[in-house]
Motif scaffolding. Structure first.
Motif, short mmCIF file in Angstrom:
data_model
loop_
_atom_site.label_atom_id
_atom_site.label_comp_id
_atom_site.label_asym_id
_atom_site.label_seq_id
_atom_site.Cartn_x
_atom_site.Cartn_y
_atom_site.Cartn_z
N HIS A 195 4.75 8.84 -1.46
CA HIS A 195 4.48 8.06 -2.63
C HIS A 195 3.12 8.52 -3.71
O HIS A 195 3.54 9.10 -4.63
CB HIS A 195 4.18 6.48 -2.57
CG HIS A 195 4.54 5.58 -3.76
ND1 HIS A 195 4.39 4.41 -3.77
CD2 HIS A 195 4.65 5.89 -5.06
CE1 HIS A 195 4.64 3.96 -5.05
NE2 HIS A 195 4.76 4.86 -5.69
N LEU A 196 2.22 8.73 -2.76
CA LEU A 196 1.05 9.21 -3.84
C LEU A 196 1.28 10.59 -4.24
O LEU A 196 0.94 11.07 -5.33
CB LEU A 196 -0.38 9.22 -2.62
CG LEU A 196 -0.82 7.61 -2.40
CD1 LEU A 196 -2.03 8.05 -1.41
CD2 LEU A 196 -1.19 6.98 -3.65
N GLU A 222 0.84 -1.13 -0.01
CA GLU A 222 0.00 0.11 -0.16
C GLU A 222 0.76 1.38 -0.07
O GLU A 222 1.78 1.47 0.90
CB GLU A 222 -0.90 -0.23 1.22
CG GLU A 222 -1.86 1.17 1.13
CD GLU A 222 -2.93 0.97 2.39
OE1 GLU A 222 -3.57 2.21 2.48
OE2 GLU A 222 -2.74 0.19 3.31
N PRO A 223 0.53 2.12 -0.89
CA PRO A 223 1.54 3.51 -1.10
C PRO A 223 1.29 4.19 -0.05
O PRO A 223 0.25 4.25 0.57
CB PRO A 223 1.17 4.06 -2.36
CG PRO A 223 -0.33 3.36 -2.51
CD PRO A 223 -0.50 2.29 -2.11
N ASP A 229 3.60 10.46 -7.30
CA ASP A 229 2.88 9.94 -8.55
C ASP A 229 2.09 11.15 -8.99
O ASP A 229 1.64 11.14 -10.28
CB ASP A 229 1.99 8.81 -8.12
CG ASP A 229 2.99 7.51 -8.00
OD1 ASP A 229 3.90 7.49 -8.52
OD2 ASP A 229 2.23 6.52 -7.70
N THR A 230 1.21 11.69 -8.27
CA THR A 230 0.39 12.77 -8.56
C THR A 230 1.25 13.93 -9.44
O THR A 230 0.94 14.47 -10.26
CB THR A 230 -0.16 13.62 -7.49
OG1 THR A 230 -0.92 12.50 -6.84
CG2 THR A 230 -1.02 14.67 -8.03
N ASN A 266 1.66 8.29 2.03
CA ASN A 266 1.37 9.66 1.57
C ASN A 266 2.57 10.27 0.59
O ASN A 266 2.12 11.07 -0.44
CB ASN A 266 1.00 10.65 2.54
CG ASN A 266 -0.14 10.13 3.25
OD1 ASN A 266 -1.06 9.64 2.73
ND2 ASN A 266 -0.24 10.44 4.60
#
Length: 353
Positions: free
Chosen positions: A41-42, A36-37, A45-46, A39
């Motif tokens: 990592h998210l 599970e990624p 990616d964004t 915060n």
């Protein structure tokens, strides 16, 4: 359709169903979920998507340049481009646009690819030209049945066109552009209707409209998604008369498909209607058959069967003309499953809708 186009959907059908009645059982590959990624990592990616998305859109510009912007267009290119829009000056027939309600009618017609190919070989044109010609006969019958004037008039349609490259076969995405031909419902002779459509589509193919439409679709990625969503919603709120119907033709598998040992015999398409377009038509070929699915607004298209019957009659008259030209005799028309599939929803269905 927000994820895949018609060609991708047809490919998915061959993945979901079996190619033989009793396929040998297979072992699913081992699957291990990713961690599970977090915060950080998210967020990374964004930011990466925000940077790379415009770059991906720019990849369409060389395609547009190769289509004609990189060099000075010749007189033939200019003439074809202008001719492709000349049809917009022709008057339309009947009141095919207007408000639509929440309920739908659906009807169908059937033909065979063998008949279409026989017409194509005898009278010329492509499979898509023949399909548009028989749909034109259907709309002609519909409008005449309503008492509308058709002489010198047309029905404007949107025809989605696949711009998928051969290397993209099996890639599940949207790779579709569109053309805007007219259906010459004012022409009485079926062969003349086919010739008019063939000449029109030849001009469209040489005009570069499909390539330009693909580039515009790619460049739309520059706009913020929220603005695109709002503009789409706003556009559907206002009535338009530039497009009166949608006709989409998707080639399907020409080999039998099975589910739990049972063969799929027919596959009839359904496409929605939206905005002020009250009728849409989809064509799907499967196992030698060519099946038409027609969706209409419940309140404004009570005569939807006239349209589908006209499609069947249009196919038969072109087949007769083709055989007459070839010196063959036309056999009696074969019976095929046809009829209406429209049904008014129950109270529970309306509430669910």
């Amino acid at each position: 359709h927000c994820m895949v186009d018609g060609v991708s959907g047809s490919d998915l059908l061959t993945v979901l169903l079996d190619r033989e009645p009793q396929p040998p059982p297979g072992r699913a590959p081992a699957w291990h979920p990713d961690r599970e990624p977090g915060n950080v990592h998210l967020l990374a990616d964004t930011l990466a998507d925000a940077i790379m998305a415009p770059v991906d859109r720019l990849r369409g510009l060389p395609l547009f340049a190769r289509a004609g912007l990189a060099s000075t267009p010749g007189l033939t290119d200019i003439r074809n481009f202008v001719a492709s829009y000349r049809s917009w000056l022709q008057p339309t027939a009947g009141e095919l646009n207007g408000p639509i309600g929440p309920h739908r009618r659906w009807s169908w017609a059937g033909a065979t690819l063998a008949d279409v190919k026989e017409i194509r070989e005898g009278l010329g044109g492509t499979v898509n030209d023949v399909v548009l010609a028989v749909i034109t006969r259907g709309f002609r019958d519909l409008l005449l049945g309503r008492g509308n004037e058709v002489e010198g008039r047309v029905v404007r349609t949107l025809v989605p066109v696949s711009v998928r490259r051969p290397s993209e076969r099996g890639t599940y995405n949207n790779r579709v552009s569109g053309l805007f031909p007219v259906l010459p419902v004012g022409i009485t002779d079926p062969v003349e209707r086919l010739n008019a459509i063939r000449e029109q589509m030849d001009v469209f193919k040489n005009s570069g409209q499909a390539v330009a439409g693909e580039v515009l679709t790619q460049l739309s990625g520059f706009a913020p998604p929220m603005l695109l969503s709002l503009s789409a919603r706003l556009g559907f709120r206002f009535e338009q008369r530039m497009v009166q119907t949608v006709t989409t033709n998707v080639p399907g598998p020409q080999f039998p498909l099975y589910a739990a040992g049972r063969q799929m015999v027919y596959s009839y398409p359904y496409v929605p209607i939206a905005g002020s377009v009250r009728i849409s038509i989809a064509i799907f070929s499967y196992l030698g058959g060519l099946n038409f699915g027609v969706t209409g607004d419940w309140d404004s298209v009570p005569d939807i069967d006239v349209l589908t019957d006209g499609i069947g009659n249009g196919m038969q008259e072109l087949l007769t003309a083709s055989r007459k030209r070839a010196g063959k005799t036309s056999p009696a028309r074969a019976k095929r499953p046809a009829g209406t599939g429209h049904r008014k929803p129950t109270t529970a269905a309306r509430q669910a809708h």
